[in-house]
Motif scaffolding. Structure first.
Motif, PDB file in Angstrom:
ATOM      1  N   VAL A   1       0.839  -1.197   0.000  1.00 19.12           N
ATOM      2  CA  VAL A   1       0.000   0.000   0.000  1.00 19.12           C
ATOM      3  C   VAL A   1       0.873   1.244   0.000  1.00 19.12           C
ATOM      4  O   VAL A   1       0.629   2.201  -0.757  1.00 19.12           O
ATOM      5  CB  VAL A   1      -0.950  -0.001   1.209  1.00 19.12           C
ATOM      6  CG1 VAL A   1      -1.729   1.312   1.286  1.00 19.12           C
ATOM      7  CG2 VAL A   1      -1.923  -1.183   1.129  1.00 19.12           C
TER       8      VAL A   1
ATOM      9  N   ALA B   1      -5.979  -0.891  -7.562  1.00 13.07           N
ATOM     10  CA  ALA B   1      -4.977  -0.333  -6.643  1.00 13.07           C
ATOM     11  C   ALA B   1      -4.662   1.107  -7.014  1.00 13.07           C
ATOM     12  O   ALA B   1      -4.526   1.975  -6.131  1.00 13.07           O
ATOM     13  CB  ALA B   1      -3.710  -1.185  -6.677  1.00 13.07           C
TER      14      ALA B   1
ATOM     15  N   THR C   1       0.449  -4.859  -6.607  1.00  7.42           N
ATOM     16  CA  THR C   1      -0.922  -4.356  -6.725  1.00  7.42           C
ATOM     17  C   THR C   1      -1.909  -5.375  -6.157  1.00  7.42           C
ATOM     18  O   THR C   1      -2.921  -4.992  -5.552  1.00  7.42           O
ATOM     19  CB  THR C   1      -1.284  -4.027  -8.182  1.00  7.42           C
ATOM     20  OG1 THR C   1      -1.278  -5.214  -8.985  1.00  7.42           O
ATOM     21  CG2 THR C   1      -0.317  -3.003  -8.760  1.00  7.42           C
TER      22      THR C   1
ATOM     23  N   PHE D   1      -1.699  -4.979  -2.514  1.00  7.94           N
ATOM     24  CA  PHE D   1      -2.396  -3.747  -2.134  1.00  7.94           C
ATOM     25  C   PHE D   1      -3.885  -4.038  -1.957  1.00  7.94           C
ATOM     26  O   PHE D   1      -4.503  -3.646  -0.950  1.00  7.94           O
ATOM     27  CB  PHE D   1      -2.188  -2.681  -3.211  1.00  7.94           C
ATOM     28  CG  PHE D   1      -2.854  -1.359  -2.950  1.00  7.94           C
ATOM     29  CD1 PHE D   1      -4.236  -1.220  -3.052  1.00  7.94           C
ATOM     30  CD2 PHE D   1      -2.112  -0.247  -2.623  1.00  7.94           C
ATOM     31  CE1 PHE D   1      -4.860  -0.012  -2.816  1.00  7.94           C
ATOM     32  CE2 PHE D   1      -2.718   0.972  -2.378  1.00  7.94           C
ATOM     33  CZ  PHE D   1      -4.099   1.088  -2.471  1.00  7.94           C
TER      34      PHE D   1
END
Length: 328
Positions: A6, A39, A177, A180
């Protein structure tokens, strides 16, 4: 503690949007609903307002798969869940020219461009990752493409309408991603086309790159992406040289362009061939093959009285000390 994936994606998006800080502009996220674009959308929704930007999203429904409308509707729901109130679906008609992938891409980018103008967006954000970049370079190598194609996808370009097309995730791996989305509790859509090996890109992803990683060692994707970046720097420098040279040796002719044969021949082959390709593209909208480029170059470097060279849309001929490229 913030999940590393993230943090990495948010940082990449924040850095890509920094030039627009404080402008109050709209940024439009191209959202398919897959992990990469989801994401990107979530990170843009988080970072955009901090920079004084308004974030919108667009999901393009190509209508090529059963249930595509439902997939698009779920993407809109996901966008709103991450804080993007202005989320919309655009349905497009996909042609057949160039094959299904190329036709879908052309329809998608045309729709995004129209929408960006319609909402007065300063930028369109695209979710291509480092893995996508590596695949692009690998496919260009397989085609025997020149440096222009091997430079891959640009992190940022501005089109003729003034819209910036930005790819914030070109330094982010696909696995990041996905991580995430998992860390953020986001359910991403899996495109079934991504598993269909009739597509060259899927074969590169699923078969070729894993073999290269196994046989040559890890880091192949990163190496291909670095190659693209280095070639992009070279091409930018070449582009400046080409522009300066063209001003000196090119002049307008009736229904076309005339280039000094002697000046063209005096340049190194790399510059000479780029000048020819640049003129063909800018004046006639034609992307020349290497064979076509070299045939035109021979009018300057190996002139033996050969006749006009017929090419798509235009012809090239030697007239005295000039090579004239004229629309047919």
């Amino acid at each position: 503690m913030l999940d590393p994936a993230v943090a990495a994606v948010r940082l990449a998006v924040r850095e890509s949007l920094a030039p627009l800080e404080g402008s109050g502009s709209v940024v439009l996220v191209a959202l398919s609903g897959g992990p990469d674009s989801l994401a990107l959308a979530a990170a843009a929704a988080h970072e955009g307002p901090k920079l004084g930007l308004r974030v919108a999203s667009a999901t393009i429904d190509h209508g090529l798969q059963q249930g595509s409308a439902e997939v698009a509707a779920r993407a809109v729901e996901a966008a709103r869940e991450v804080g993007i109130a202005d989320a919309r679906v655009v349905r497009v008609e996909v042609g057949t020219e160039g094959g299904p992938e190329a036709a879908a891409r052309e329809a998608r980018y045309a729709a995004l461009s129209r929408l960006a103008v319609g909402v007065d967006a300063a930028a369109v954000l695209l979710g291509h990752t480092l893995d996508d970049q590596a695949e692009t370079v690998l496919l260009a190598l397989a085609r025997g493409a020149g440096a222009g194609s091997l430079q891959g996808m640009a992190p940022r370009r501005v089109d003729e309408l003034g819209t910036a097309w930005i790819r914030p995730l070109l330094g982010i791996r696909r696995e990041q991603t996905r991580a995430f989305c998992a860390a953020s509790g986001l359910e991403a859509w899996t495109d079934p086309h991504n598993a269909e090996t009739r597509f060259a890109r899927v074969r590169a992803r699923e078969r070729v790159l894993p073999v290269l990683e196994t046989e040559l060692g890890p880091g192949i994707a990163e190496a291909l992406a670095r190659t693209a970046e280095q070639l992009r720097e070279d091409n930018e420098a070449f582009a400046d040289m080409i522009d300066e040279t063209i001003e000196d040796i090119v002049e307008h002719a009736e229904a076309g362009i005339a280039v000094s044969a002697a000046a063209l021949a005096a340049n190194p082959a790399a510059i000479r061939n780029r000048i020819i390709r640049h003129v063909a593209q800018s004046e006639f909208g034609v992307s020349l093959t290497r064979t076509q480029t070299l045939e035109i170059a021979r009018l300057a470097t190996d002139w033996r009285g050969q006749g006009p060279i017929d090419l798509p849309v235009f012809e090239a001929t030697r007239q005295g000390g000039m090579i004239v490229m004229r629309a047919r």
